[in-house]
Design a protein around this motif. Structure first.
Motif, mmCIF file in Angstrom:
data_model
loop_
_atom_site.group_PDB
_atom_site.id
_atom_site.type_symbol
_atom_site.label_atom_id
_atom_site.label_comp_id
_atom_site.label_asym_id
_atom_site.label_seq_id
_atom_site.Cartn_x
_atom_site.Cartn_y
_atom_site.Cartn_z
ATOM 1 N N ASP A 163 21.207 -5.840 -0.365
ATOM 2 C CA ASP A 163 21.928 -4.815 -1.105
ATOM 3 C C ASP A 163 21.013 -4.023 -2.043
ATOM 4 N N ALA A 164 20.069 -4.702 -2.691
ATOM 5 C CA ALA A 164 19.204 -4.026 -3.661
ATOM 6 C C ALA A 164 18.352 -2.950 -2.990
ATOM 7 N N VAL A 165 17.832 -3.249 -1.820
ATOM 8 C CA VAL A 165 17.006 -2.280 -1.102
ATOM 9 C C VAL A 165 17.871 -1.135 -0.584
ATOM 10 N N LYS A 166 19.032 -1.494 -0.061
ATOM 11 C CA LYS A 166 19.936 -0.458 0.452
ATOM 12 C C LYS A 166 20.345 0.496 -0.675
ATOM 13 N N LYS A 167 20.629 -0.051 -1.834
ATOM 14 C CA LYS A 167 21.048 0.776 -2.966
ATOM 15 C C LYS A 167 19.913 1.670 -3.459
ATOM 16 N N ALA A 168 18.693 1.147 -3.468
ATOM 17 C CA ALA A 168 17.536 1.925 -3.931
ATOM 18 C C ALA A 168 17.249 3.089 -2.989
ATOM 19 N N GLY A 169 17.503 2.882 -1.702
ATOM 20 C CA GLY A 169 17.275 3.940 -0.720
ATOM 21 C C GLY A 169 15.818 4.207 -0.410
ATOM 22 N N VAL A 170 14.949 3.312 -0.866
ATOM 23 C CA VAL A 170 13.508 3.495 -0.698
ATOM 24 C C VAL A 170 12.886 2.200 -0.179
ATOM 25 N N LEU A 171 11.946 2.348 0.745
ATOM 26 C CA LEU A 171 11.178 1.199 1.216
ATOM 27 C C LEU A 171 9.754 1.374 0.702
ATOM 28 N N LYS A 172 9.371 0.509 -0.242
ATOM 29 C CA LYS A 172 8.034 0.575 -0.820
ATOM 30 C C LYS A 172 7.099 -0.330 -0.017
ATOM 31 N N VAL A 173 6.082 0.288 0.570
ATOM 32 C CA VAL A 173 5.192 -0.439 1.477
ATOM 33 C C VAL A 173 3.745 -0.327 1.003
ATOM 34 N N ALA A 174 3.075 -1.466 0.893
ATOM 35 C CA ALA A 174 1.649 -1.483 0.580
ATOM 36 C C ALA A 174 0.860 -1.325 1.873
ATOM 37 N N THR A 175 -0.155 -0.469 1.830
ATOM 38 C CA THR A 175 -1.053 -0.308 2.964
ATOM 39 C C THR A 175 -2.442 -0.030 2.414
ATOM 40 N N THR A 176 -3.445 -0.163 3.260
ATOM 41 C CA THR A 176 -4.805 0.139 2.833
ATOM 42 C C THR A 176 -5.260 1.420 3.516
ATOM 43 N N ALA A 177 -6.207 2.101 2.902
ATOM 44 C CA ALA A 177 -6.704 3.350 3.486
ATOM 45 C C ALA A 177 -8.221 3.443 3.370
ATOM 46 N N SER A 178 -8.866 2.314 3.183
ATOM 47 C CA SER A 178 -10.321 2.316 3.022
ATOM 48 C C SER A 178 -11.026 1.677 4.206
ATOM 49 N N GLY A 179 -10.257 1.364 5.254
ATOM 50 C CA GLY A 179 -10.851 0.703 6.398
ATOM 51 C C GLY A 179 -11.309 1.677 7.470
ATOM 52 N N LEU A 180 -11.670 1.115 8.601
ATOM 53 C CA LEU A 180 -12.088 1.923 9.725
ATOM 54 C C LEU A 180 -10.880 2.495 10.444
ATOM 55 N N PRO A 181 -11.000 3.697 10.998
ATOM 56 C CA PRO A 181 -9.959 4.172 11.894
ATOM 57 C C PRO A 181 -9.832 3.197 13.070
ATOM 58 N N PRO A 182 -8.657 3.016 13.643
ATOM 59 C CA PRO A 182 -7.479 3.853 13.467
ATOM 60 C C PRO A 182 -6.359 3.203 12.649
ATOM 61 N N LEU A 183 -6.610 2.066 12.014
ATOM 62 C CA LEU A 183 -5.512 1.341 11.387
ATOM 63 C C LEU A 183 -5.045 1.986 10.098
ATOM 64 N N GLY A 184 -5.945 2.202 9.163
ATOM 65 C CA GLY A 184 -5.581 2.817 7.899
ATOM 66 C C GLY A 184 -6.786 3.474 7.273
ATOM 67 N N PHE A 185 -6.755 4.797 7.148
ATOM 68 C CA PHE A 185 -7.868 5.518 6.555
ATOM 69 C C PHE A 185 -7.318 6.783 5.905
ATOM 70 N N LEU A 186 -8.186 7.558 5.273
ATOM 71 C CA LEU A 186 -7.735 8.730 4.550
ATOM 72 C C LEU A 186 -7.830 9.989 5.395
ATOM 73 N N ALA A 187 -6.851 10.859 5.194
ATOM 74 C CA ALA A 187 -6.857 12.151 5.872
ATOM 75 C C ALA A 187 -7.966 13.029 5.296
ATOM 76 N N ASP A 188 -8.057 14.250 5.815
ATOM 77 C CA ASP A 188 -9.128 15.152 5.405
ATOM 78 C C ASP A 188 -9.099 15.485 3.917
ATOM 79 N N ASP A 189 -7.959 15.289 3.261
ATOM 80 C CA ASP A 189 -7.891 15.562 1.827
ATOM 81 C C ASP A 189 -8.427 14.410 0.986
ATOM 82 N N ASP A 190 -8.844 13.307 1.674
ATOM 83 C CA ASP A 190 -9.355 12.112 0.999
ATOM 84 C C ASP A 190 -8.342 11.489 0.054
ATOM 85 N N LYS A 191 -7.062 11.729 0.302
ATOM 86 C CA LYS A 191 -6.011 11.150 -0.539
ATOM 87 C C LYS A 191 -4.868 10.551 0.276
ATOM 88 N N THR A 192 -4.541 11.159 1.395
ATOM 89 C CA THR A 192 -3.350 10.771 2.151
ATOM 90 C C THR A 192 -3.665 9.663 3.153
#
Length: 334
Positions: free
Chosen positions: A73-102
């Motif tokens: 219920d708490a997640v449904k009520k919040a309406g948001v799914l907060k997910v941790a991910t990394t973006a400092s690894g090698l492609p293709p799993l998690g890395f930064l877009a050309d803006d070096d932020k996304t």
């Protein structure tokens, strides 16, 4: 917009990532000095085109009422799914877009599918990989989607919803005579590269022991060639200093996919060998969220959006047929 990956930008990113961080007949005919052959006359496969811009145009899926009904219920009520991910690894799993932020890559795309199916807004929070356990336990995030392998020890604190097989890949130069590596005998006599202190090193050393016990040639030099940086591995393959490299399949498949004229993957094996390991979404144990996430993933598998995400990043070899909640994990180490 979809465009070919900027190779100079990719190599710059690869140069600062050590291989240890990517962790989690009587011999092969190609075991001789002619393991590398002149370029084949056949045309190389078409290169994988990768969008590295901020405008990802991610694969989407539809809401799944059955999965939504399983949400706490708490997640449904919040309406948001907060997910941790990394973006400092090698492609293709998690890395930064050309803006070096996304954060972009396969893992953010999987998070997007889960949020879509659950009818929630996705809030991706970039964390260092070592920080996700505390983030999940403290409630700072609801889940982690960051190439986390299921282990029996982790299952004591987290619930898991599987979404990929944990695969290792055998990478060679595109012009290598090596056609397939599926068993220990296939590496007898070869010059093999690996990262020191990795799980794949343990597997490679075990395969080498099996070959010696069976009366086959050991790997060339009697031990692996160790590399700390992935770009050095690629140069070694191109120069013929090594015949093959064993490492995370995601990275190997990406190299082969984006540069098929230079590299190819000639085999895969499960990263838990001889056991089976899976990559999964992690949620706090007992939070009640895992069942909903598993249902969301199966919805994406069933409607084909999951397959599209893996294909987008060249990871078809890691696909699973069905997500499971808390599948068997790698055993505890003594």
């Amino acid at each position: 917009m979809t465009s070919p990956l900027n190779r100079s930008r990719l190599l710059s990113a690869l140069a600062v990532v050590p291989l240890l961080a990517l962790a989690a007949c009587s011999g092969s005919a190609a075991a001789d000095d002619d393991a590398a052959a002149p370029p084949a006359s056949a045309a190389a496969p078409a290169a994988l085109k990768v969008n590295t811009t901020v405008n990802q145009d991610r694969v989407t899926t539809t809401k799944d009422d059955a999965a939504i009904a399983l949400l706490p219920d708490a997640v449904k009520k919040a309406g948001v799914l907060k997910v941790a991910t990394t973006a400092s690894g090698l492609p293709p799993l998690g890395f930064l877009a050309d803006d070096d932020k996304t954060p972009i890559g396969n893992e953010p795309d999987v998070a997007n599918l889960v949020a879509d199916a659950l009818g929630l807004k996705l809030d991706l929070e970039v964390k260092a990989w070592a920080d996700w356990p505390l983030a999940v336990q403290s409630g700072d995030v609801d889940a982690v989607i960051s190439n986390v392998t299921v282990t029996e020890e982790r299952k004591e604190l987290y619930d898991f919803s599987s979404y990929r097989n944990d695969q290792l890949g055998w990478l060679t130069a595109a012009n290598s005579k090596l056609k397939e590596i599926t068993k220990p005998a296939d590496i007898a006599g070869l010059k093999v590269a690996v990262g020191s202190g990795t799980n794949q090193e343990k597997i490679l050393l075990e395969w080498n022991k099996e070959n010696i016990a069976a009366g086959l040639k050991p790997i060339d030099g009697g031990e692996p060639q160790y590399y700390d940086q992935y770009p050095d591995v690629l140069l070694a393959l191109q120069s013929g200093r090594v015949d093959t490299y064993i490492g995370p399949n995601a990275t190997a498949a990406y190299s082969a996919g984006t540069a098929p004229d230079q590299y190819k993957v000639v085999g895969t094996l499960n990263g838990g060998w001889p056991a089976t390991a899976q990559i999964a979404v992690g949620t706090l144990k007992g939070s009640g969220l895992a069942a909903a996430v598993t249902a969301a993933l199966n919805h994406a598998i069933d409607d084909g959006s999951y397959a599209k995400v893996l294909a987008r990043w060249g990871l078809q070899a890691e696909a699973i047929d069905k997500s499971q909640t808390n599948p068997p994990g790698l055993p505890k180490t003594s």
